[in-house]
Design an enzyme around this catalytic site. Structure first.
Site, PDB file in Angstrom:
ATOM      1  N   GLN A 137       0.854  -1.192   0.000  1.00 30.76           N
ATOM      2  CA  GLN A 137       0.000   0.000   0.000  1.00 30.76           C
ATOM      3  C   GLN A 137       0.894   1.247   0.000  1.00 30.76           C
ATOM      4  O   GLN A 137       1.585   1.509   0.984  1.00 30.76           O
ATOM      5  CB  GLN A 137      -0.854  -0.047   1.271  1.00 30.76           C
ATOM      6  CG  GLN A 137      -1.727   1.142   1.532  1.00 30.76           C
ATOM      7  CD  GLN A 137      -2.161   1.208   2.991  1.00 30.76           C
ATOM      8  OE1 GLN A 137      -1.573   0.568   3.849  1.00 30.76           O
ATOM      9  NE2 GLN A 137      -3.182   1.981   3.273  1.00 30.76           N
TER      10      GLN A 137
ATOM     11  N   SER B 212       1.253   6.749   2.311  1.00 34.75           N
ATOM     12  CA  SER B 212       1.906   7.781   3.116  1.00 34.75           C
ATOM     13  C   SER B 212       3.135   8.357   2.423  1.00 34.75           C
ATOM     14  O   SER B 212       3.840   7.665   1.682  1.00 34.75           O
ATOM     15  CB  SER B 212       2.343   7.193   4.453  1.00 34.75           C
ATOM     16  OG  SER B 212       1.256   6.585   5.081  1.00 34.75           O
TER      17      SER B 212
ATOM     18  N   SER C 229       4.978  -0.870   4.169  1.00 34.67           N
ATOM     19  CA  SER C 229       5.224  -2.205   4.730  1.00 34.67           C
ATOM     20  C   SER C 229       5.348  -3.212   3.592  1.00 34.67           C
ATOM     21  O   SER C 229       4.527  -3.221   2.673  1.00 34.67           O
ATOM     22  CB  SER C 229       4.053  -2.644   5.623  1.00 34.67           C
ATOM     23  OG  SER C 229       3.662  -1.620   6.488  1.00 34.67           O
TER      24      SER C 229
ATOM     25  N   GLU D 224      -8.463  -1.558   5.902  1.00 32.77           N
ATOM     26  CA  GLU D 224      -7.257  -1.589   6.739  1.00 32.77           C
ATOM     27  C   GLU D 224      -7.644  -1.609   8.217  1.00 32.77           C
ATOM     28  O   GLU D 224      -7.135  -2.404   8.999  1.00 32.77           O
ATOM     29  CB  GLU D 224      -6.391  -0.363   6.443  1.00 32.77           C
ATOM     30  CG  GLU D 224      -5.152  -0.289   7.326  1.00 32.77           C
ATOM     31  CD  GLU D 224      -4.153   0.780   6.889  1.00 32.77           C
ATOM     32  OE1 GLU D 224      -4.574   1.771   6.266  1.00 32.77           O
ATOM     33  OE2 GLU D 224      -2.969   0.605   7.178  1.00 32.77           O
TER      34      GLU D 224
ATOM     35  N   SER E 298      -4.103   6.979  13.417  1.00 39.71           N
ATOM     36  CA  SER E 298      -3.552   7.083  14.784  1.00 39.71           C
ATOM     37  C   SER E 298      -4.704   7.154  15.795  1.00 39.71           C
ATOM     38  O   SER E 298      -5.841   7.474  15.442  1.00 39.71           O
ATOM     39  CB  SER E 298      -2.664   8.321  14.888  1.00 39.71           C
ATOM     40  OG  SER E 298      -3.462   9.485  14.852  1.00 39.71           O
TER      41      SER E 298
ATOM     42  N   GLU F  48      -5.353   9.336  17.952  1.00 39.54           N
ATOM     43  CA  GLU F  48      -5.966  10.672  18.012  1.00 39.54           C
ATOM     44  C   GLU F  48      -6.940  10.875  16.850  1.00 39.54           C
ATOM     45  O   GLU F  48      -8.037  11.407  17.026  1.00 39.54           O
ATOM     46  CB  GLU F  48      -4.886  11.765  17.973  1.00 39.54           C
ATOM     47  CG  GLU F  48      -4.005  11.835  19.216  1.00 39.54           C
ATOM     48  CD  GLU F  48      -2.900  10.769  19.231  1.00 39.54           C
ATOM     49  OE1 GLU F  48      -2.715  10.061  18.214  1.00 39.54           O
ATOM     50  OE2 GLU F  48      -2.220  10.662  20.262  1.00 39.54           O
TER      51      GLU F  48
HETATM   52  C1  LIG Z   1       3.666   0.079  11.613  1.00 39.81           C
HETATM   53  C2  LIG Z   1       3.322   0.990  10.500  1.00 39.81           C
HETATM   54  C3  LIG Z   1       3.074   0.494   9.237  1.00 39.81           C
HETATM   55  C4  LIG Z   1       2.733   1.362   8.202  1.00 39.81           C
HETATM   56  N1  LIG Z   1       2.534   0.838   6.949  1.00 39.81           N
HETATM   57  C5  LIG Z   1       2.192   1.684   5.948  1.00 39.81           C
HETATM   58  C6  LIG Z   1       1.994   1.174   4.622  1.00 39.81           C
HETATM   59  O1  LIG Z   1       2.160  -0.028   4.352  1.00 39.81           O
HETATM   60  N2  LIG Z   1       1.664   2.041   3.649  1.00 39.81           N
HETATM   61  C7  LIG Z   1       1.485   3.370   3.897  1.00 39.81           C
HETATM   62  O2  LIG Z   1       1.144   4.101   2.963  1.00 39.81           O
HETATM   63  N3  LIG Z   1       1.690   3.893   5.123  1.00 39.81           N
HETATM   64  C8  LIG Z   1       2.037   3.074   6.159  1.00 39.81           C
HETATM   65  N4  LIG Z   1       2.248   3.580   7.409  1.00 39.81           N
HETATM   66  C9  LIG Z   1       2.156   5.021   7.634  1.00 39.81           C
HETATM   67  C10 LIG Z   1       0.913   5.446   8.394  1.00 39.81           C
HETATM   68  O3  LIG Z   1      -0.230   5.388   7.587  1.00 39.81           O
HETATM   69  C11 LIG Z   1       1.154   6.860   8.923  1.00 39.81           C
HETATM   70  O4  LIG Z   1       2.250   6.790   9.831  1.00 39.81           O
HETATM   71  C12 LIG Z   1      -0.048   7.422   9.619  1.00 39.81           C
HETATM   72  O5  LIG Z   1      -1.052   7.711   8.688  1.00 39.81           O
HETATM   73  C13 LIG Z   1       0.293   8.703  10.418  1.00 39.81           C
HETATM   74  O6  LIG Z   1       0.914   9.629   9.597  1.00 39.81           O
HETATM   75  P1  LIG Z   1       2.312  10.316   9.994  1.00 39.81           P
HETATM   76  O7  LIG Z   1       3.263   9.250  10.378  1.00 39.81           O
HETATM   77  O8  LIG Z   1       2.669  11.220   8.876  1.00 39.81           O
HETATM   78  O9  LIG Z   1       1.992  11.159  11.298  1.00 39.81           O
HETATM   79  P2  LIG Z   1       1.239  12.577  11.375  1.00 39.81           P
HETATM   80  O10 LIG Z   1      -0.008  12.525  10.562  1.00 39.81           O
HETATM   81  O11 LIG Z   1       2.212  13.642  11.060  1.00 39.81           O
HETATM   82  O12 LIG Z   1       0.843  12.625  12.906  1.00 39.81           O
HETATM   83  C14 LIG Z   1       1.766  13.003  13.914  1.00 39.81           C
HETATM   84  C15 LIG Z   1       1.011  13.074  15.247  1.00 39.81           C
HETATM   85  O13 LIG Z   1      -0.020  14.083  15.161  1.00 39.81           O
HETATM   86  C16 LIG Z   1      -1.280  13.526  15.498  1.00 39.81           C
HETATM   87  N5  LIG Z   1      -2.324  14.120  14.635  1.00 39.81           N
HETATM   88  C17 LIG Z   1      -2.293  14.259  13.286  1.00 39.81           C
HETATM   89  N6  LIG Z   1      -3.435  14.830  12.841  1.00 39.81           N
HETATM   90  C18 LIG Z   1      -4.216  15.058  13.939  1.00 39.81           C
HETATM   91  C19 LIG Z   1      -5.504  15.615  14.158  1.00 39.81           C
HETATM   92  N7  LIG Z   1      -6.238  16.061  13.123  1.00 39.81           N
HETATM   93  N8  LIG Z   1      -5.989  15.680  15.417  1.00 39.81           N
HETATM   94  C20 LIG Z   1      -5.252  15.219  16.476  1.00 39.81           C
HETATM   95  N9  LIG Z   1      -3.995  14.683  16.340  1.00 39.81           N
HETATM   96  C21 LIG Z   1      -3.498  14.607  15.098  1.00 39.81           C
HETATM   97  C22 LIG Z   1      -1.162  12.039  15.209  1.00 39.81           C
HETATM   98  O14 LIG Z   1      -2.080  11.293  16.003  1.00 39.81           O
HETATM   99  C23 LIG Z   1       0.289  11.778  15.612  1.00 39.81           C
HETATM  100  O15 LIG Z   1       0.371  11.578  17.002  1.00 39.81           O
HETATM  101  C24 LIG Z   1       2.620   2.753   8.450  1.00 39.81           C
HETATM  102  C25 LIG Z   1       2.870   3.254   9.729  1.00 39.81           C
HETATM  103  C26 LIG Z   1       3.235   2.389  10.739  1.00 39.81           C
HETATM  104  C27 LIG Z   1       3.502   2.968  12.099  1.00 39.81           C
END
Ligand SMILES: Cc1cc2nc3c(=O)[nH]c(=O)nc-3n(C[C@H](O)[C@H](O)[C@H](O)COP(=O)(O)OP(=O)(O)OC[C@H]3O[C@@H](n4cnc5c(N)ncnc54)[C@H](O)[C@@H]3O)c2cc1C
Length: 421
Positions: A158, A161, A193, A276, A399, A401
């Site tokens: 997928q 991100s 992943s 998902e 997440s 949140e």
């Molecule tokens: C184990 C794992 C596997 C993954 N596998 C994939 C994959 O296969 N393919 C893929 O495309 N992606 C994958 N991801 C990525 C995942 O989808 C993103 O990490 C996730 O969507 C969060 O985005 P970010 O890391 O950019 O954090 P951000 O969106 O930048 O968030 C940072 C912090 O801010 C908080 N936050 C953000 N927006 C808000 C809001 N509106 N209100 C309150 N709090 C908020 C979040 O809760 C978090 O604590 C994976 C992530 C992990 C951890």
């Protein structure tokens, strides 16, 4: 009495259709197949101190172990598929068996009694990408990939991100520009992943930068072996490298590999994200879960099973494990009758990860310093891998949140949070 058949998302029918096989006969067939090809779990009771003490949430494997695990998973997927149990409720036109969805549940229940290879490598492909292909791809793509995916011949990832787009997925920047019958893709994805062993990926790209962000996205199926695709592993804090950065430089995708309408990518992404949350909330998608038995035996082995506070913590973990499971079953039951589950998916994922946090507190109470300092004792320090995996689980697939926002706004009817300027 009239039986009304409701078409499921996978084109299957709910209830007794014209497939000519009753549930009892199917269960017998499934049991016969599994008896002949796998070992019963009930023959191997859990004994403290014996076997592997690994309880990690994410795989910690060398590339060689990864290749061996994938080969074992592939061989098992092919055996299951060729025996008629690989895509039980899928449409026959694409390689499925065309039975009602509840037959898949029957098979899963029977199979849970048998020890079979981990299918973690196929979790994202079958749990999220395949349902999206079925719902939004062209006939050419459905025919080319669905059977091969369910047979385990190919693995899918997928590609959503990006370094600047996670929770706010609609802000993603990877560009796809049309060139005749093809699209040319440039950009970077992250946290992908399983990209290191994937054959295809579902990618969402920006196709119109001049319209509001949700309306300028398009989904595609991309060949991960195409020229211009570069996969770089990312090492996580537990030591393994299950995730990757994926770079796209002038990668060409045929227009026939487009998912849904041009600029209709948000709908496509939502199909995948809904699946998902269901997969993670249900403990699927390759997520390893500790069993209650293992936690109870840990408390016993540490001489803490009579401590009332530990017993209380243990009971909370076990009760909430059931809450998470039943919440997920509610969502699955809706799917079985052809309805789209709503916030149950978010609730199921949130229940699961909240219970993982509770489990960590229990582990800290029972193990104390042995949770973070390796004494060499079986089944103790091994839990540190679980502890370090939980933050990732609380982020992946929405997440905590963000899921709370969804529940607050869509279930409790609270006012929407102000949009950033
Ligand atoms: C184990 C794992 C596997 C993954 N596998 C994939 C994959 O296969 N393919 C893929 O495309 N992606 C994958 N991801 C990525 C995942 O989808 C993103 O990490 C996730 O969507 C969060 O985005 P970010 O890391 O950019 O954090 P951000 O969106 O930048 O968030 C940072 C912090 O801010 C908080 N936050 C953000 N927006 C808000 C809001 N509106 N209100 C309150 N709090 C908020 C979040 O809760 C978090 O604590 C994976 C992530 C992990 C951890």
């Amino acid at each position: 009495m009239t039986t009304v058949a409701v078409a499921g998302q996978d084109g299957s029918e709910s209830g007794e259709g014209s497939h000519g096989m009753g549930p009892d006969a199917f269960e017998g067939e499934a049991r016969g197949f599994l008896e002949g090809h796998a070992t019963r779990r009930s023959d191997e009771a859990f004994v403290w101190g014996e076997g592997s003490d690994s309880v990690g949430l994410f795989p910690e494997r060398t590339p060689a172990q990864e290749a061996a695990d994938l080969a074992a998973a592939r061989a098992w997927a092919q055996t299951v598929f060729d025996a008629g149990f690989g895509w039980i409720s899928g449409p026959p036109a694409y390689g499925g068996r065309g039975l009602p969805r509840e037959y898949q549940r029957i098979y899963n229940t029977v199979a849970a009694d048998f020890r079979t290879p981990s299918m973690a490598a196929y979790g994202i492909g079958l749990g999220m990408v395949a349902p999206t292909i079925l719902a939004h791809a062209t006939e050419e793509v459905k025919t080319a990939y669905l059977r091969a995916m369910y047979r385990g011949d190919i693995v899918a990832c997928q590609l959503f991100s990006e370094p600047g787009s996670g929770s706010d997925l609609a802000s993603l920047q990877t560009r796809a520009i049309r060139d005749g019958h093809e699209w040319i893709v440039n950009g970077q994805k992250v946290w992908t992943s399983g990209a290191q062993f994937s054959d295809i990926g579902e990618i969402i790209c920006r196709t119109d930068p001049d319209v509001p962000k949700h309306r300028g996205l398009t989904g595609f199926v991309v060949d991960m072996h195409a020229s211009g695709v570069e996969v770089r592993p990312l090492r996580q804090m537990t030591g393994g490298a299950s995730f990757n950065e994926v770079f796209f430089t002038d990668v060409r995708i045929p227009d026939s590999h487009r998912l849904g309408e041009i600029n209709g990518g948000w709908t496509v992404a939502l199909t995948t994200l809904m699946n998902e949350r269901a997969a993670i909330g249900g403990g699927g998608g390759g997520v390893g879960l500790p069993t209650s038995t293992r936690l109870v035996e840990l408390a016993r082995a540490m001489g803490r099973s009579s401590d009332p506070l530990i017993r209380q913590q243990l009971a909370e973990v076990i009760v909430n494990e059931q809450v998470a499971r039943y919440t997920n079953l509610r969502a699955v039951a809706k799917l079985a009758v052809g309805q789209l589950p709503g916030p149950e998916m978010s609730l199921a994922k949130l229940s699961l990860t909240a219970n993982m946090a509770r489990t960590c507190e229990l582990l800290a109470s029972v193990l104390g310093p042995a949770l973070i300092a390796d004494t060499g004792a079986w089944g103790t320090y091994a839990w540190s891998e679980y502890l370090l995996g939980v933050p990732g689980m609380r982020i992946a697939g929405g997440s905590d949140e963000v899921l709370r926002n969804i529940l607050g706004e869509r279930v409790l009817g609270l006012p929407k949070e102000p949009a950033p300027r």
